[in-house]
Scaffold this motif. Structure first.
Motif, PDB file in Angstrom:
ATOM      1  N   GLY A  93       1.828 -12.810   0.972  1.00  0.00           N
ATOM      2  CA  GLY A  93       1.683 -11.454   1.481  1.00  0.00           C
ATOM      3  C   GLY A  93       2.649 -11.219   2.622  1.00  0.00           C
ATOM      4  N   GLY A  94       2.635 -10.009   3.148  1.00  0.00           N
ATOM      5  CA  GLY A  94       3.513  -9.642   4.245  1.00  0.00           C
ATOM      6  C   GLY A  94       3.011 -10.127   5.583  1.00  0.00           C
ATOM      7  N   PRO A  95       3.781  -9.872   6.652  1.00  0.00           N
ATOM      8  CA  PRO A  95       3.449 -10.413   7.972  1.00  0.00           C
ATOM      9  C   PRO A  95       2.294  -9.710   8.681  1.00  0.00           C
ATOM     10  CG  PRO A  95       5.419  -9.056   8.113  1.00  0.00           C
ATOM     11  CD  PRO A  95       5.073  -9.166   6.657  1.00  0.00           C
ATOM     12  N   GLU A  96       1.911  -8.509   8.226  1.00  0.00           N
ATOM     13  CA  GLU A  96       0.862  -7.750   8.920  1.00  0.00           C
ATOM     14  C   GLU A  96      -0.226  -7.292   7.949  1.00  0.00           C
ATOM     15  OE1 GLU A  96       0.613  -7.249  12.122  1.00  0.00           O
ATOM     16  OE2 GLU A  96       2.537  -8.149  12.675  1.00  0.00           O
ATOM     17  N   ILE A  97      -1.462  -7.331   8.414  1.00  0.00           N
ATOM     18  CA  ILE A  97      -2.589  -6.834   7.630  1.00  0.00           C
ATOM     19  C   ILE A  97      -2.949  -5.435   8.122  1.00  0.00           C
ATOM     20  CG2 ILE A  97      -5.018  -7.186   7.038  1.00  0.00           C
ATOM     21  CD1 ILE A  97      -4.567 -10.180   7.384  1.00  0.00           C
ATOM     22  N   TYR A  98      -3.055  -4.498   7.195  1.00  0.00           N
ATOM     23  CA  TYR A  98      -3.374  -3.099   7.519  1.00  0.00           C
ATOM     24  C   TYR A  98      -4.577  -2.644   6.703  1.00  0.00           C
ATOM     25  CZ  TYR A  98       1.707  -3.227   8.554  1.00  0.00           C
ATOM     26  OH  TYR A  98       2.960  -3.561   8.985  1.00  0.00           O
ATOM     27  N   THR A  99      -5.278  -1.641   7.214  1.00  0.00           N
ATOM     28  CA  THR A  99      -6.226  -0.934   6.364  1.00  0.00           C
ATOM     29  C   THR A  99      -5.431   0.049   5.504  1.00  0.00           C
ATOM     30  OG1 THR A  99      -6.565   0.880   7.942  1.00  0.00           O
ATOM     31  CG2 THR A  99      -8.025  -1.060   8.130  1.00  0.00           C
ATOM     32  N   ARG A 100      -6.031   0.493   4.422  1.00  0.00           N
ATOM     33  CA  ARG A 100      -5.369   1.489   3.566  1.00  0.00           C
ATOM     34  C   ARG A 100      -5.107   2.775   4.355  1.00  0.00           C
ATOM     35  NH1 ARG A 100      -3.137  -0.820  -0.959  1.00  0.00           N
ATOM     36  NH2 ARG A 100      -4.463  -2.573  -1.541  1.00  0.00           N
ATOM     37  N   LYS A 101      -6.019   3.110   5.238  1.00  0.00           N
ATOM     38  CA  LYS A 101      -5.829   4.306   6.075  1.00  0.00           C
ATOM     39  C   LYS A 101      -4.614   4.136   6.974  1.00  0.00           C
ATOM     40  CE  LYS A 101      -8.099   7.211   9.549  1.00  0.00           C
ATOM     41  NZ  LYS A 101      -9.357   7.443  10.319  1.00  0.00           N
ATOM     42  N   LYS A 102      -4.466   2.961   7.572  1.00  0.00           N
ATOM     43  CA  LYS A 102      -3.349   2.730   8.474  1.00  0.00           C
ATOM     44  C   LYS A 102      -2.014   2.833   7.739  1.00  0.00           C
ATOM     45  CE  LYS A 102      -1.208   1.696  12.255  1.00  0.00           C
ATOM     46  NZ  LYS A 102      -1.087   2.706  13.338  1.00  0.00           N
ATOM     47  N   ILE A 103      -1.953   2.378   6.495  1.00  0.00           N
ATOM     48  CA  ILE A 103      -0.697   2.461   5.741  1.00  0.00           C
ATOM     49  C   ILE A 103      -0.292   3.916   5.543  1.00  0.00           C
ATOM     50  CG2 ILE A 103       0.370   2.024   3.502  1.00  0.00           C
ATOM     51  CD1 ILE A 103      -1.229  -0.574   3.372  1.00  0.00           C
ATOM     52  N   VAL A 104      -1.255   4.768   5.222  1.00  0.00           N
ATOM     53  CA  VAL A 104      -0.952   6.204   5.080  1.00  0.00           C
ATOM     54  C   VAL A 104      -0.506   6.779   6.411  1.00  0.00           C
ATOM     55  CG1 VAL A 104      -1.910   8.465   4.514  1.00  0.00           C
ATOM     56  CG2 VAL A 104      -2.525   6.474   3.133  1.00  0.00           C
ATOM     57  N   GLN A 105      -1.158   6.386   7.489  1.00  0.00           N
ATOM     58  CA  GLN A 105      -0.754   6.860   8.817  1.00  0.00           C
ATOM     59  C   GLN A 105       0.658   6.414   9.164  1.00  0.00           C
ATOM     60  OE1 GLN A 105      -3.992   5.189  11.093  1.00  0.00           O
ATOM     61  NE2 GLN A 105      -5.115   7.131  11.143  1.00  0.00           N
ATOM     62  N   LEU A 106       1.042   5.197   8.770  1.00  0.00           N
ATOM     63  CA  LEU A 106       2.388   4.697   9.054  1.00  0.00           C
ATOM     64  C   LEU A 106       3.450   5.558   8.380  1.00  0.00           C
ATOM     65  CD1 LEU A 106       2.003   0.805   8.776  1.00  0.00           C
ATOM     66  CD2 LEU A 106       2.383   2.166  10.841  1.00  0.00           C
ATOM     67  N   ALA A 107       3.140   6.085   7.200  1.00  0.00           N
ATOM     68  CA  ALA A 107       4.094   6.947   6.509  1.00  0.00           C
ATOM     69  C   ALA A 107       4.353   8.216   7.322  1.00  0.00           C
ATOM     70  CB  ALA A 107       3.568   7.300   5.118  1.00  0.00           C
ATOM     71  N   PHE A 108       3.292   8.806   7.868  1.00  0.00           N
ATOM     72  CA  PHE A 108       3.458   9.992   8.720  1.00  0.00           C
ATOM     73  C   PHE A 108       4.185   9.638  10.010  1.00  0.00           C
ATOM     74  CE2 PHE A 108       0.069  11.603   5.995  1.00  0.00           C
ATOM     75  CZ  PHE A 108       0.412  12.945   5.848  1.00  0.00           C
ATOM     76  N   GLU A 109       3.835   8.510  10.609  1.00  0.00           N
ATOM     77  CA  GLU A 109       4.483   8.099  11.849  1.00  0.00           C
ATOM     78  C   GLU A 109       5.976   7.874  11.657  1.00  0.00           C
ATOM     79  OE1 GLU A 109       2.410   4.669  13.268  1.00  0.00           O
ATOM     80  OE2 GLU A 109       0.483   5.716  13.415  1.00  0.00           O
ATOM     81  N   ALA A 110       6.353   7.306  10.508  1.00  0.00           N
ATOM     82  CA  ALA A 110       7.766   7.056  10.240  1.00  0.00           C
ATOM     83  C   ALA A 110       8.557   8.354  10.188  1.00  0.00           C
ATOM     84  CB  ALA A 110       7.915   6.294   8.924  1.00  0.00           C
TER      85      ALA A 110
END
Length: 297
Positions: free
Chosen positions: A197-214
């Protein structure tokens, strides 16, 4: 080492090929469509006759091949069982006939938790066949690829974010370039399975938030209850079984913790930002947001 790479033109396959060349291996790319590359071979995994001889002189096979993961292509009705299971089984039979020494196959992480989905079952059927083939083999089991999360950027660009369930399920998605590195390392591995897996564990909600933050936009998220999707999901089985299997798998992973040992080094935030920058340079006044493939290595 002479390596036959199945699925060489796909999202992961392109990265695996780059990594193989970088490590000095001799690559024979296997593609579905006609290729102008002199070293590429064309074959249909569903047609055993087309595979005859493609493994001659090959030391190892890496298979990233599988049925298309695109939701938009409703005209493609080729199922995951046809390609991920039976197609790879045909390739395995040819590898055995040619005396190939090693077979590396890319499956899915947390298969036991997701085995109720057709997508995962198709992978599992081939993994079972590979385990009894007599070939030295490694099954690489990555979590979800970053590339599959680009749809979240497209939706965020349109000020839309959708989460199935409560968004609390966790995962550590991984950059496909990191998965490619694991596939090449598996050529010399004695491990039967490698979950990554990748270096960071996220909730599904956080992944969607990261898209907006980007995109430097405030999150606008809509939550969908899984029960409301049962009837539409059932209807897709009639229209297109492949699309149904994709939706079924997507709904399952959205509500399941899909976490594997940390292997990748590229962070999702870095990946999103790189894609945005590449897209902006290519489309100075784009009317819509269509992320380009990332060049992160």
């Amino acid at each position: 080492m002479r390596v036959l790479l199945a699925g060489a033109s796909g999202l992961l396959g392109r990265h695996v090929r780059h990594e193989l060349v970088r490590e000095g291996h001799d690559v024979r790319p296997l593609v579905r469509g006609i290729s102008l590359e002199p070293d590429a071979v064309y074959a249909d995994l569903r047609d055993p006759a087309s595979l005859r001889g493609i493994c001659d002189g090959v030391d190892a096979v890496i298979s990233c091949a599988g049925a298309a993961m695109q939701l938009g292509n409703w005209g493609n009705r080729v199922s995951f069982d046809e390609v991920d299971h039976h197609g790879n089984a045909n390739l395995l039979a040819e590898a055995r006939r040619a005396g190939v020494a090693r077979f590396v196959y890319v499956s899915v992480a947390c298969a036991r938790e997701l085995m109720h989905t057709e997508y995962t079952r198709a992978h599992g059927r081939f993994v079972a066949a590979l385990a009894t083939s007599g070939l030295a083999c490694t099954v690489v089991r990555p979590t979800g690829f970053y590339g599959f999360l680009l749809e979240l950027l497209r939706m965020a660009w349109k000020n839309r974010g959708i989460i199935v369930g409560d968004g609390r399920a966790q995962t550590n998605p991984i950059y496909e370039g990191d998965v490619a590195r694991a596939c090449v390392e598996a050529l010399a591995s004695r491990q039967a399975e490698l979950a990554i897996g990748g270096p960071e564990i996220y909730t599904r909600k956080k992944i969607v938030q990261l898209a907006f933050e980007a995109l430097d936009r405030p999150p606008r998220i809509r939550y969908l209850q899984p029960a409301l999707l049962r009837i539409p999901l059932a209807l897709t089985r009639i229209v297109n079984p492949r699309i149904h299997a994709l939706f079924e798998f997507g709904l399952a992973v959205a509500q399941t913790d899909v976490i594997a040992p940390k292997y990748g080094t590229c962070r999702l935030e870095q990946y999103f930002q790189e894609v945005i920058e590449l897209t902006a340079r290519a489309r100075q006044r784009r009317p819509v947001f269509r992320p380009l493939p990332t060049s992160i290595r």
